[in-house]
Design a protein around this motif. Structure first.
Motif, mmCIF file in Angstrom:
data_model
loop_
_atom_site.group_PDB
_atom_site.id
_atom_site.type_symbol
_atom_site.label_atom_id
_atom_site.label_comp_id
_atom_site.label_asym_id
_atom_site.label_seq_id
_atom_site.Cartn_x
_atom_site.Cartn_y
_atom_site.Cartn_z
ATOM 1 N N ARG A 88 26.081 52.425 59.574
ATOM 2 C CA ARG A 88 26.665 51.483 58.692
ATOM 3 C C ARG A 88 26.599 50.087 58.976
ATOM 4 N NH1 ARG A 88 31.034 53.898 55.590
ATOM 5 N NH2 ARG A 88 30.945 56.137 55.475
ATOM 6 N N ASP A 137 21.317 63.483 53.059
ATOM 7 C CA ASP A 137 21.438 63.684 54.489
ATOM 8 C C ASP A 137 21.150 64.943 54.706
ATOM 9 O OD1 ASP A 137 22.863 61.323 54.621
ATOM 10 O OD2 ASP A 137 24.871 62.221 55.032
ATOM 11 N N ARG A 177 16.052 55.294 62.954
ATOM 12 C CA ARG A 177 16.747 56.696 63.842
ATOM 13 C C ARG A 177 16.250 56.545 65.286
ATOM 14 N NH1 ARG A 177 19.524 59.606 60.708
ATOM 15 N NH2 ARG A 177 20.268 60.694 62.413
ATOM 16 N N ARG A 230 25.518 63.320 62.359
ATOM 17 C CA ARG A 230 24.751 64.450 61.649
ATOM 18 C C ARG A 230 23.831 65.133 62.512
ATOM 19 N NH1 ARG A 230 27.813 61.760 59.155
ATOM 20 N NH2 ARG A 230 27.914 61.334 56.839
ATOM 21 N N ARG A 250 25.131 61.481 48.475
ATOM 22 C CA ARG A 250 25.044 61.355 50.161
ATOM 23 C C ARG A 250 24.636 62.504 50.682
ATOM 24 N NH1 ARG A 250 28.299 58.976 54.264
ATOM 25 N NH2 ARG A 250 29.922 58.432 52.882
HETATM 26 O O1 C5P Z 1 29.766 59.401 59.160
HETATM 27 P P1 C5P Z 1 29.355 58.445 58.152
HETATM 28 O O2 C5P Z 1 29.570 58.629 56.906
HETATM 29 O O3 C5P Z 1 30.139 56.961 58.616
HETATM 30 O O4 C5P Z 1 27.802 58.150 58.416
HETATM 31 C C1 C5P Z 1 27.202 57.148 57.128
HETATM 32 C C2 C5P Z 1 25.878 57.636 57.017
HETATM 33 O O5 C5P Z 1 25.069 57.400 58.337
HETATM 34 C C3 C5P Z 1 25.645 59.190 56.883
HETATM 35 O O6 C5P Z 1 25.543 59.295 55.316
HETATM 36 C C4 C5P Z 1 24.242 59.414 57.406
HETATM 37 O O7 C5P Z 1 23.095 59.337 56.304
HETATM 38 C C5 C5P Z 1 23.943 58.560 58.427
HETATM 39 N N1 C5P Z 1 24.303 58.993 59.817
HETATM 40 C C6 C5P Z 1 23.203 59.752 60.183
HETATM 41 N N2 C5P Z 1 23.360 60.245 61.563
HETATM 42 C C7 C5P Z 1 24.165 60.163 62.115
HETATM 43 C C8 C5P Z 1 25.418 59.549 61.722
HETATM 44 C C9 C5P Z 1 25.404 59.242 60.461
HETATM 45 O O8 C5P Z 1 22.186 59.786 59.649
HETATM 46 N N3 C5P Z 1 24.241 60.701 63.455
#
Ligand code: C5P
Length: 213
Positions: A39, A174, A94, A120, A170
């Protein structure tokens, strides 16, 4: 030095954050909401007038992420969440954020004995050797309703159907991305929070942790 790490993964608004914060407080562990990293990258990118599809710019921002960026007020907005899910699909973003997460898990702030990380891909990619892996999920309807109520409570003007549609998009991004897609690790225990209170999820997680340790 290897620390006690609890990995909490799952889709948006499944209750990961609430559970992780409670576990960290109860077990005196450090807590990292890894969604905040994505974010924060997204928020800085949008602020600079950038496009979330621009992998190079997003990766450059991710490489210079400052811990102070994680305290920004605008990280919880739907716009930041939607852009976060776009920038998080870039492999270079990432990779840039992996170091930050490893440092946190290997050296939990405050000299704590371990950490809770939620996201995630914590159990699958970031901390594949985590001591305990939880996968927290809930029906798409329950998650959309929770997110809607959370946004309303913050005073955001939102329409339920739009929150539901954004969450669906979303979820798909994901789950379907090529790098680190959202999925439960083979050795994760799944907790379905659709019909459970936050307290019941917390108690169930404590039982799983007690069994595993
Ligand atoms: O958990 P949150 O809704 O705050 O995460 C925002 C976005 O960040 C998720 O939709 C996801 O695409 C990404 N994210 C991710 N890997 C993580 C945490 C979040 O790809 N470990």
């Amino acid at each position: 030095m290897s620390h006690f790490v609890i990995a909490v993964d799952g889709p948006a608004a499944a209750g990961k954050g609430t559970l992780s914060r409670r576990l960290a407080a109860a077990l005196d562990l450090a807590y990292l909401d890894t969604g905040c990293l994505y974010r924060a990258v997204a928020a800085r990118l949008l602020e600079a007038g950038g496009d979330p599809a621009d992998a190079e710019q997003a990766a450059a921002i991710a490489a210079q992420l400052d811990p102070a960026d994680l305290d920004r007020d605008d990280l919880r907005s739907e716009a930041a969440g939607a852009a976060a899910s776009r920038v998080s699909a870039h492999p270079a973003v990432r990779t840039a954020l992996l170091d930050f997460q490893h440092r946190f898990a290997d050296n939990p702030p405050g000299g704590r004995a371990g950490a809770v990380l939620d996201g995630r891909d914590i159990g699958t990619v970031v901390c594949p050797d985590a001591s305990v892996k939880l996968f927290v999920t809930a029906s798409a309807e329950a998650r959309a309703r929770r997110r809607y109520e959370e946004l309303l409570a913050r005073g955001d003007k939102v329409i339920y159907a739009e929150v539901q549609a954004e969450m669906k998009a979303r979820d798909a991004r994901d789950r379907d991305r090529d790098v680190a897609p959202l999925r439960a690790a083979d050795d994760a225990v799944t907790l379905d929070s659709t019909d459970l209170s936050a307290e019941a999820v917390f108690q169930a997680a404590l039982e799983i942790i007690a069994e595993k340790t």
